[in-house]
Design an enzyme around this catalytic site. Structure first.
Site, short mmCIF file in Angstrom:
data_model
loop_
_atom_site.label_atom_id
_atom_site.label_comp_id
_atom_site.label_asym_id
_atom_site.label_seq_id
_atom_site.Cartn_x
_atom_site.Cartn_y
_atom_site.Cartn_z
N ASP A 149 -8.13 4.82 -5.40
CA ASP A 149 -7.02 5.76 -5.61
C ASP A 149 -7.37 7.22 -5.31
O ASP A 149 -6.47 8.07 -5.21
CB ASP A 149 -6.46 5.63 -7.04
CG ASP A 149 -7.49 5.83 -8.14
OD1 ASP A 149 -8.46 6.58 -7.93
OD2 ASP A 149 -7.31 5.24 -9.24
N GLY A 173 -14.11 0.94 -17.85
CA GLY A 173 -12.83 0.38 -17.40
C GLY A 173 -12.91 -0.60 -16.26
O GLY A 173 -12.05 -0.58 -15.37
N CYS A 209 -9.79 -0.01 17.73
CA CYS A 209 -10.92 0.86 18.09
C CYS A 209 -11.81 1.19 16.89
O CYS A 209 -12.81 1.89 17.05
CB CYS A 209 -10.43 2.14 18.76
SG CYS A 209 -9.56 3.28 17.68
N CYS A 216 -5.47 4.85 20.28
CA CYS A 216 -5.42 3.69 21.19
C CYS A 216 -4.16 2.84 20.99
O CYS A 216 -3.96 1.86 21.72
CB CYS A 216 -6.66 2.82 20.99
SG CYS A 216 -6.62 1.84 19.50
N HIS A 254 -15.30 0.05 -2.74
CA HIS A 254 -14.18 -0.76 -2.24
C HIS A 254 -13.27 0.03 -1.29
O HIS A 254 -12.14 -0.39 -1.02
CB HIS A 254 -13.35 -1.33 -3.41
CG HIS A 254 -14.06 -2.44 -4.14
ND1 HIS A 254 -13.64 -2.94 -5.36
CD2 HIS A 254 -15.16 -3.16 -3.82
CE1 HIS A 254 -14.46 -3.91 -5.74
NE2 HIS A 254 -15.40 -4.05 -4.83
N TYR A 290 0.83 -1.22 0.00
CA TYR A 290 0.00 0.00 0.00
C TYR A 290 0.86 1.26 0.00
O TYR A 290 0.47 2.27 -0.60
CB TYR A 290 -1.03 -0.04 1.15
CG TYR A 290 -2.18 -0.92 0.75
CD1 TYR A 290 -3.24 -0.41 0.00
CD2 TYR A 290 -2.18 -2.28 1.04
CE1 TYR A 290 -4.27 -1.23 -0.44
CE2 TYR A 290 -3.21 -3.11 0.60
CZ TYR A 290 -4.24 -2.57 -0.13
OH TYR A 290 -5.26 -3.38 -0.58
N CYS A 343 -8.31 1.71 12.38
CA CYS A 343 -7.65 1.02 13.49
C CYS A 343 -8.30 -0.35 13.69
O CYS A 343 -9.53 -0.46 13.74
CB CYS A 343 -7.77 1.86 14.77
SG CYS A 343 -7.07 0.99 16.18
N ASN A 387 -14.56 0.36 -22.80
CA ASN A 387 -13.50 -0.54 -22.34
C ASN A 387 -12.60 -0.84 -23.54
O ASN A 387 -13.00 -0.69 -24.69
CB ASN A 387 -14.11 -1.85 -21.79
CG ASN A 387 -13.16 -2.59 -20.87
OD1 ASN A 387 -12.03 -2.90 -21.25
ND2 ASN A 387 -13.60 -2.88 -19.66
P1 OAD Z 1 -9.47 -4.89 -13.56
O1 OAD Z 1 -8.00 -4.72 -13.52
O2 OAD Z 1 -10.03 -6.22 -13.23
O3 OAD Z 1 -10.00 -4.51 -15.01
C1 OAD Z 1 -9.62 -3.34 -15.65
C2 OAD Z 1 -10.49 -3.19 -16.89
O4 OAD Z 1 -10.15 -1.97 -17.50
C3 OAD Z 1 -10.27 -4.28 -17.96
O5 OAD Z 1 -11.53 -4.71 -18.43
C4 OAD Z 1 -9.49 -3.56 -19.07
O6 OAD Z 1 -9.82 -4.05 -20.37
C5 OAD Z 1 -9.99 -2.15 -18.89
N1 OAD Z 1 -9.03 -1.09 -19.33
C6 OAD Z 1 -7.68 -1.06 -19.21
N2 OAD Z 1 -7.19 0.11 -19.65
C7 OAD Z 1 -8.25 0.85 -20.05
C8 OAD Z 1 -8.40 2.16 -20.60
N3 OAD Z 1 -7.36 2.97 -20.82
N4 OAD Z 1 -9.65 2.58 -20.90
C9 OAD Z 1 -10.74 1.79 -20.68
N5 OAD Z 1 -10.65 0.54 -20.17
C10 OAD Z 1 -9.44 0.08 -19.85
O7 OAD Z 1 -10.08 -3.73 -12.63
P2 OAD Z 1 -11.50 -3.67 -11.90
O8 OAD Z 1 -12.57 -4.19 -12.76
O9 OAD Z 1 -11.63 -2.31 -11.36
O10 OAD Z 1 -10.91 -5.14 -5.82
O11 OAD Z 1 -11.27 -4.68 -10.71
C11 OAD Z 1 -12.31 -4.89 -9.82
C12 OAD Z 1 -11.74 -5.13 -8.45
O12 OAD Z 1 -10.82 -6.22 -8.49
C13 OAD Z 1 -10.90 -3.99 -7.88
O13 OAD Z 1 -11.67 -3.00 -7.27
C14 OAD Z 1 -10.05 -4.68 -6.89
C15 OAD Z 1 -9.60 -5.81 -7.78
O14 OAD Z 1 -8.99 -6.88 -7.22
C16 OAD Z 1 -10.45 -5.24 -4.59
O15 OAD Z 1 -9.32 -4.93 -4.28
C17 OAD Z 1 -11.49 -5.73 -3.62
#
Ligand code: OAD
Length: 247
Positions: free
Chosen positions: A111, A194, A137, A157, A126, A74, A134, A220
């Site tokens: 982000d 995305g 607490c 704490c 998310h 992180y 914490c 996408n």
């Molecule tokens: P992913 O990394 O799974 O998917 C990213 C998506 O963005 C894919 O479908 C790509 O094709 C698309 N992509 C990439 N670049 C792009 C661009 N410039 N313009 C448009 N599309 C683009 O990300 P998420 O779907 O957000 O959860 O992932 C879902 C969750 O899985 C996240 O919130 C996180 C992760 O593990 C947790 O941490 C709980």
């Protein structure tokens, strides 16, 4: 909808027209919207989960086992995100919020780039990596430090702090999820930008919007598992397509 036969220009014209008439818009975003800012997505060729195992870095068990490793991950992301800028896709959503009477932005991203761009009505399903919680607490605070150190502790704490994000195996905040579901069910237009559409329960939101009668368009780089149920998918980069939809 004439999904197969439409050209990119026709798709753009149609979505622009729908947004122009919309009364209630929901936008669902995922890691892809921040990709052009320089933040790696989770899945795909150079995705975070291609290089690291989610079970080592993004589960409560991982944190219990090795909090320093999880904080290193992180801290790395904090440092990276602190250096990048929001992109034209984030900015287009700020403009859209000003135009549409009722606007909700549901993001899976932690982000904080939507806030930095100026979006207001955001549901962060998310969590947010700039908040810490914490483990003793349960107090939640904002902390914009780029480096939180190896094992940050609560000022109140002394308990161990964790990032205030949802990890695999954890439940989403019920109130936030029901607000997002209600918004999806009752909107007239939804944009899905995305996201790979494979992480539930958020991946249900586009189907909820469709069931409620909304026009749902996806932006996408590629088709996703949710694409077949939607009105159209505009293939391309969010940072290039969004300014065409919201000038
Ligand atoms: P992913 O990394 O799974 O998917 C990213 C998506 O963005 C894919 O479908 C790509 O094709 C698309 N992509 C990439 N670049 C792009 C661009 N410039 N313009 C448009 N599309 C683009 O990300 P998420 O779907 O957000 O959860 O992932 C879902 C969750 O899985 C996240 O919130 C996180 C992760 O593990 C947790 O941490 C709980």
């Amino acid at each position: 909808m004439h999904k197969i036969t439409m050209t990119r220009e026709e798709q753009v014209r149609l979505v622009k027209e729908r947004l122009g008439q919309a009364q209630k818009v929901v936008v669902l975003t995922g890691a892809g919207i921040s990709a052009e800012s320089g933040i790696p997505t989770f899945r795909g060729a150079d995705g975070i989960w291609e290089h690291y195992r989610a079970t080592d870095l993004a589960t409560p068990e991982a944190f219990e086992r090795d909090p320093e490793l999880v904080w290193a991950f992180y801290n790395w992301r904090r440092e990276l995100i602190s250096r990048v800028k929001e992109n034209p896709a984030h900015q287009a959503l700020v403009t859209l919020e000003k135009i549409v009477p009722d606007f909700t932005l549901v993001t899976q991203n932690v982000d904080g780039l939507h806030q930095r761009a100026g979006s207001i009505n955001i549901i962060e399903v998310h969590g947010n990596l700039w908040r810490v919680q914490c483990t003793e607490c349960a107090r939640i605070t904002m902390d914009m430090s780029v480096d939180m150190g190896k094992r940050p502790h609560c000022r109140e704490c002394g308990g161990v702090l964790r990032p205030d994000v949802v990890w695999f195996g954890e439940s989403l905040d019920g109130l936030l999820l029901s607000r997002a579901e209600e918004a999806a069910r009752t909107c007239d237009t939804m944009l899905v930008i995305g996201t790979s559409g494979i992480v539930y329960p958020v991946a249900f939101l586009p189907a909820l919007a469709k069931d409620g009668g909304a026009f749902v368009a996806e932006i996408n780089m590629e088709e996703t598992p949710v694409s077949p149920g939607l009105d159209l998918t505009i293939l391309g980069k969010a940072g290039e397509i969004m300014p065409l939809l919201v000038p």
